[in-house]
Design an enzyme around this catalytic site. Structure first.
Site, PDB file in Angstrom:
ATOM      1  N   ASN A  81     -15.130  -5.946   8.510  1.00  0.00           N
ATOM      2  CA  ASN A  81     -14.673  -4.919   9.454  1.00  0.00           C
ATOM      3  C   ASN A  81     -15.928  -4.473  10.191  1.00  0.00           C
ATOM      4  OD1 ASN A  81     -13.736  -2.705  10.833  1.00  0.00           O
ATOM      5  ND2 ASN A  81     -13.617  -1.384   9.026  1.00  0.00           N
TER       6      ASN A  81
ATOM      7  N   LYS B 296     -16.312  -2.652  12.788  1.00  0.00           N
ATOM      8  CA  LYS B 296     -16.301  -1.317  13.402  1.00  0.00           C
ATOM      9  C   LYS B 296     -16.845  -1.414  14.838  1.00  0.00           C
ATOM     10  CE  LYS B 296     -16.717   0.458   8.782  1.00  0.00           C
ATOM     11  NZ  LYS B 296     -16.995   1.575   7.920  1.00  0.00           N
TER      12      LYS B 296
ATOM     13  N   HIS C 283      -7.265   2.698   9.226  1.00  0.00           N
ATOM     14  CA  HIS C 283      -8.574   2.888   8.586  1.00  0.00           C
ATOM     15  C   HIS C 283      -8.905   4.380   8.531  1.00  0.00           C
ATOM     16  CE1 HIS C 283     -12.900   2.797   7.950  1.00  0.00           C
ATOM     17  NE2 HIS C 283     -12.724   1.581   7.454  1.00  0.00           N
TER      18      HIS C 283
ATOM     19  N   GLU D 254     -11.491   5.970   9.195  1.00  0.00           N
ATOM     20  CA  GLU D 254     -12.204   6.483  10.378  1.00  0.00           C
ATOM     21  C   GLU D 254     -11.231   6.760  11.510  1.00  0.00           C
ATOM     22  OE1 GLU D 254     -15.066   3.317  10.533  1.00  0.00           O
ATOM     23  OE2 GLU D 254     -15.955   4.082   8.680  1.00  0.00           O
TER      24      GLU D 254
ATOM     25  N   GLU E  58      -9.405   1.901   0.191  1.00  0.00           N
ATOM     26  CA  GLU E  58     -10.765   2.251   0.566  1.00  0.00           C
ATOM     27  C   GLU E  58     -11.018   3.738   0.310  1.00  0.00           C
ATOM     28  OE1 GLU E  58     -12.418  -0.749   3.646  1.00  0.00           O
ATOM     29  OE2 GLU E  58     -11.391   0.854   4.714  1.00  0.00           O
TER      30      GLU E  58
ATOM     31  N   GLY F 164     -19.476   3.200   3.581  1.00  0.00           N
ATOM     32  CA  GLY F 164     -20.751   3.361   4.269  1.00  0.00           C
ATOM     33  C   GLY F 164     -21.740   4.261   3.560  1.00  0.00           C
TER      34      GLY F 164
ATOM     35  N   SER G 186     -18.487   0.022   0.476  1.00  0.00           N
ATOM     36  CA  SER G 186     -19.809  -0.397  -0.012  1.00  0.00           C
ATOM     37  C   SER G 186     -19.768  -1.675  -0.861  1.00  0.00           C
ATOM     38  CB  SER G 186     -20.495   0.744  -0.760  1.00  0.00           C
ATOM     39  OG  SER G 186     -20.737   1.837   0.125  1.00  0.00           O
TER      40      SER G 186
HETATM   41  P1  PGA Z   1     -18.531  -0.339   4.153  1.00  0.00           P
HETATM   42  O1  PGA Z   1     -17.203  -0.107   5.030  1.00  0.00           O
HETATM   43  O2  PGA Z   1     -18.393  -1.710   3.525  1.00  0.00           O
HETATM   44  O3  PGA Z   1     -19.661  -0.272   5.149  1.00  0.00           O
HETATM   45  O4  PGA Z   1     -18.585   0.738   3.127  1.00  0.00           O
HETATM   46  C1  PGA Z   1     -15.950  -0.532   4.572  1.00  0.00           C
HETATM   47  C2  PGA Z   1     -14.887  -0.201   5.573  1.00  0.00           C
HETATM   48  O5  PGA Z   1     -14.956   0.849   6.225  1.00  0.00           O
HETATM   49  O6  PGA Z   1     -13.917  -0.981   5.760  1.00  0.00           O
END
Ligand code: PGA
Length: 251
Positions: free
Chosen positions: A9, A11, A95, A97, A167, A173, A213
């Site tokens: 992903n 982003k 997601h 976000e 998630e 992140g 992560s």
């Molecule tokens: P990350 O993000 O692996 O950077 O923690 C995962 C995601 O938001 O899908």
């Protein structure tokens, strides 16, 4: 058997030229893998070039969001049909976000899921609790709320094209991964919910990804859990060698 699905992903990272440089390198690194589904969710501007470049390879390209209408006066939005014509095979929906910064709710997520499925896309539907919710003991309830409402009204046939991504928001992140046990516990809750909603057959065939992560160093132990069928990966999916290590988690 559920085929593992490792998906990047990206982003809001990578211009078209950066995306294409990644794809050239990644194709060589993961070309020999045939027992894992491999995907990259990418920014809209790079989707068509990526999908053209990925033709004939084992890498699927997908969007990170879409609208629920196929066209209309919705400035700035992209429709499921547009993703399909650009060559996308899947779309990430709901997601955290998008829920947090762009006002997505269970209701809009459900509309998007239905529209994306109707357009022929595979859907990765995201769910997950915040740190405050986990600390308040609300993890299972929050995840159940996201899942039940996100996929409400789907048929058993439609569920064949749905992937759930668990998630935990506090792990995205942040470098704080859920332990494999924490992931397994929630994945088991989700599978039980699916059994209640759609029956055992759907529950046993639906893939549930973990995200938050995930890195080459921890992917193997997370993937070893019985109800973890894949990973949705942000930061560690941005470099071809790291992405290839994730895809090759069995090696
Ligand atoms: P990350 O993000 O692996 O950077 O923690 C995962 C995601 O938001 O899908």
């Amino acid at each position: 058997m559920r085929t593992p699905f490792i998906c990047g992903n990206w982003k809001m990272y990578k211009t078209v030229s950066e995306a294409m440089a990644f794809l050239d390198a990644a194709k060589g690194l993961v070309g020999g893998v045939n027992d894992v589904d491999i995907g990259i969710g990418a920014p809209a501007t790079a989707l068509k070039s990526l999908a053209d470049g990925a033709k004939g390879s084992n890498i699927m390209i997908g969007g990170e969001n879409c609208h629920w209408e196929n066209e209309g006066a919705f400035t700035g939005e992209i429709s499921p049909q547009m993703l399909v014509e650009a060559g996308c095979k899947f779309v990430i929906i709901g997601h955290s976000e998008r829920r947090r910064y762009f006002g997505e709710t269970n209701e809009t997520v459900n509309k998007k899921v239905k529209a994306a499925l109707a357009a022929g896309l595979v859907v990765i539907m995201c769910c997950g609790e915040t740190l405050a919710e986990r600390e308040a003991g609300k993890t299972d309830a929050v995840v159940a709320d996201h899942v039940k409402n996100g996929i409400a009204g789907l048929s058993m046939d439609e569920m064949a094209k749905v992937v759930i991504a668990y998630e935990p928001v506090w792990a995205i992140g942040t470098g704080k991964t859920a332990t494999p046990e924490q992931a397994q516990d929630v994945h088991a809750v989700i599978r039980k919910l699916l059994a209640g909603m759609f029956g055992d057959a759907v529950a046993q065939t639906t893939r549930i990804q973990y995200g938050g992560s995930v890195k080459p160093e921890n992917v193997r132990e997370i993937m070893a859990k019985p109800d973890v069928d894949g990973a949705l990966v942000g930061g560690a999916s941005l470099k071809p060698d790291s992405f290839a290590k994730l895809v090759n988690f069995k090696a």
